[in-house]
Write an enzyme that holds these catalytic residues in place. Structure first.
Site, PDB file in Angstrom:
ATOM      1  CG  HIS A 324      -1.625   1.103   1.433  1.00  0.00           C
ATOM      2  ND1 HIS A 324      -2.906   1.033   1.516  1.00  0.00           N
ATOM      3  CD2 HIS A 324      -1.364   2.382   1.848  1.00  0.00           C
ATOM      4  CE1 HIS A 324      -3.401   2.167   1.800  1.00  0.00           C
ATOM      5  NE2 HIS A 324      -2.536   3.038   1.988  1.00  0.00           N
ATOM      6  CD  GLU A 325       1.572   3.617   3.918  1.00  0.00           C
ATOM      7  OE1 GLU A 325       1.878   4.871   3.184  1.00  0.00           O
ATOM      8  OE2 GLU A 325       0.603   3.452   4.361  1.00  0.00           O
ATOM      9  CG  HIS A 328       0.573   6.273  -0.820  1.00  0.00           C
ATOM     10  ND1 HIS A 328      -0.558   6.598  -1.308  1.00  0.00           N
ATOM     11  CD2 HIS A 328       0.100   5.709   0.342  1.00  0.00           C
ATOM     12  CE1 HIS A 328      -1.531   6.266  -0.827  1.00  0.00           C
ATOM     13  NE2 HIS A 328      -1.244   5.921   0.404  1.00  0.00           N
ATOM     14  CG  ASP A 337      -4.670   6.460   0.927  1.00  0.00           C
ATOM     15  OD1 ASP A 337      -4.544   5.555   0.636  1.00  0.00           O
ATOM     16  OD2 ASP A 337      -4.135   7.341   1.507  1.00  0.00           O
TER      17      ASP A 337
END
Length: 397
Positions: A324-325, A328, A337
């Protein structure tokens, strides 16, 4: 409630949160920029919430803070709820809530983007019928506003969602904001045009390092990074086979060639980042998040309290959090998000595939693949029986 706003809401036919303001900022060295006063433009959501963004100052020196006032007003006859982190009413702004343009070019967001646990009732803010709430936000610490020029600031489409009560989203309450006004500001003589800030070039060389991590935490992180690498490799391999079934459509929506190409590129970039870039994990965060990053500062990931309670793999896992990170970072996939949690991510895939392809949690859940879904042979969530699901073969991904 004022009848004027009821009439405007009905006529506007809008269903969203939006607002727009303009602000001018001085060029480096204190050269002042003339101001084009656009005033405050407000869009009204039919039976929703209206948002106004107003600059507190419009003729600013290079050393001045850029402060706006954000006001949210409930135009309905019922209490509306918003998540605190999707408003400016928390301790500080912790998400890209605004769309900032400089002379027509987007301005990079510099703040954090975090993976959060499922919201609790205390995470919501209530707006009573007809009530308004305002807050001041200093933007130059959140967006790269060092260059002189004319800045257009508006509330960002999709930055907040309305709830009829905590945990119950309002369907159809949000819409795209109206187009921003074009503000043209002449530079004073001698003021050079500034080059827009670019994200840093990817660092060369792989490897894992730590900051503020105990020996035990370092061992956990090694396992989490290995799980993240496996998820990224598996996701990339799935996309390369070009047979996209429920594993893809469940998190990214209906198959369309360009969106599928984007997802394939994202997973290739995530895999490459874990394998070939210098990843640093910082254990000093004491917030309730899983983790957060600064998108323009690769490849440093800050892990927080929820991370340590998560399993190594599976839904909302340590490995999935790192996927997920990593997604980004601007130099990796530049995701946002738009939705948190499996239910919200699945709904986003069904309702708005374009945003699902840009959603970090969607990438995480696709990578975690829990419950497991193989290519072309899916498990029905309703009956639990194994069967053949339709697949779409894509060429040229």
């Amino acid at each position: 409630m004022d009848s004027k706003w009821r009439i405007m809401a009905l006529l506007a036919g809008l269903a969203g949160l939006t607002g727009l303001a303009t602000v001018a900022h001085a060029a480096p060295g204190g050269v002042r920029v003339a101001v084009a006063q656009e005033g405050v433009r407000v869009a009204v959501a039919q039976e929703g919430v209206r948002v106004a963004v107003a600059p507190q100052g419009q003729d600013l020196a290079a050393s001045d803070d850029v402060v706006v006032t954000v006001t949210m007003t409930n135009t309905t006859g019922a209490t509306q709820y918003l998540l605190a982190w999707q408003t400016p009413f928390g301790r500080e702004v912790e998400a890209p809530l605004f769309e900032v343009m400089r002379d027509g070019a987007p301005v990079p967001y510099l703040g954090i983007q975090a993976k959060r646990p499922a919201p609790r009732p205390s995470d919501y803010i209530a707006l009573a019928p007809g009530a308004s709430r305002s807050a001041s936000v200093e933007l130059s610490a959140l967006y790269d506003m060092r260059a002189g020029g004319a800045y257009s600031v508006r509330w960002r489409a999709g930055a907040a969602r309305l709830y009829s009560r905590p945990g119950t989203p309002q369907p159809g309450m949000l819409a795209e904001p109206e187009a921003p006004a074009i503000v043209r500001v002449a530079r004073q003589p001698g003021a050079a045009a500034a080059t827009p800030a670019l994200p840093p070039a990817p660092a060369e060389g792989g490897g894992l390092s730590y900051s503020r991590c105990s020996n035990a935490q370092q061992g956990t992180i090694v396992q989490a990074v290995e799980a993240a690498q496996a998820m990224a490799q598996d996701g990339e391999a799935y996309m390369q086979k070009k047979a996209l079934a429920a594993r893809y459509t469940g998190w990214f929506g209906a198959v369309e060639a360009q969106r599928a190409t984007t997802v394939a590129q994202h997973f290739a970039a995530i895999r490459e980042a874990f394998q070939a870039r210098p990843v640093t994990v910082d254990c000093g965060c004491n917030e309730a998040y899983y983790a957060y990053v600064y998108p323009n500062q690769p490849y440093r990931i800050y892990v927080c309290r929820a991370f340590w309670d998560a399993p190594p793999a599976g839904t909302d896992s340590q490995g999935g959090t790192l996927v997920h990170e990593m997604s980004h970072f601007t130099v990796v996939a530049g995701t946002d998000d738009w939705a948190y949690g499996q239910d919200a991510a699945a709904a986003l895939a069904a309702d708005d595939p374009a945003r699902a392809v840009d959603n970090a949690d969607s990438h995480e859940y696709f990578g975690e693949n829990t419950p497991y879904q193989a290519k072309g042979s899916e498990v029905s969530r309703v009956s639990g029986r194994r069967g053949q699901s339709p697949v779409l073969l894509l060429e040229g991904l």
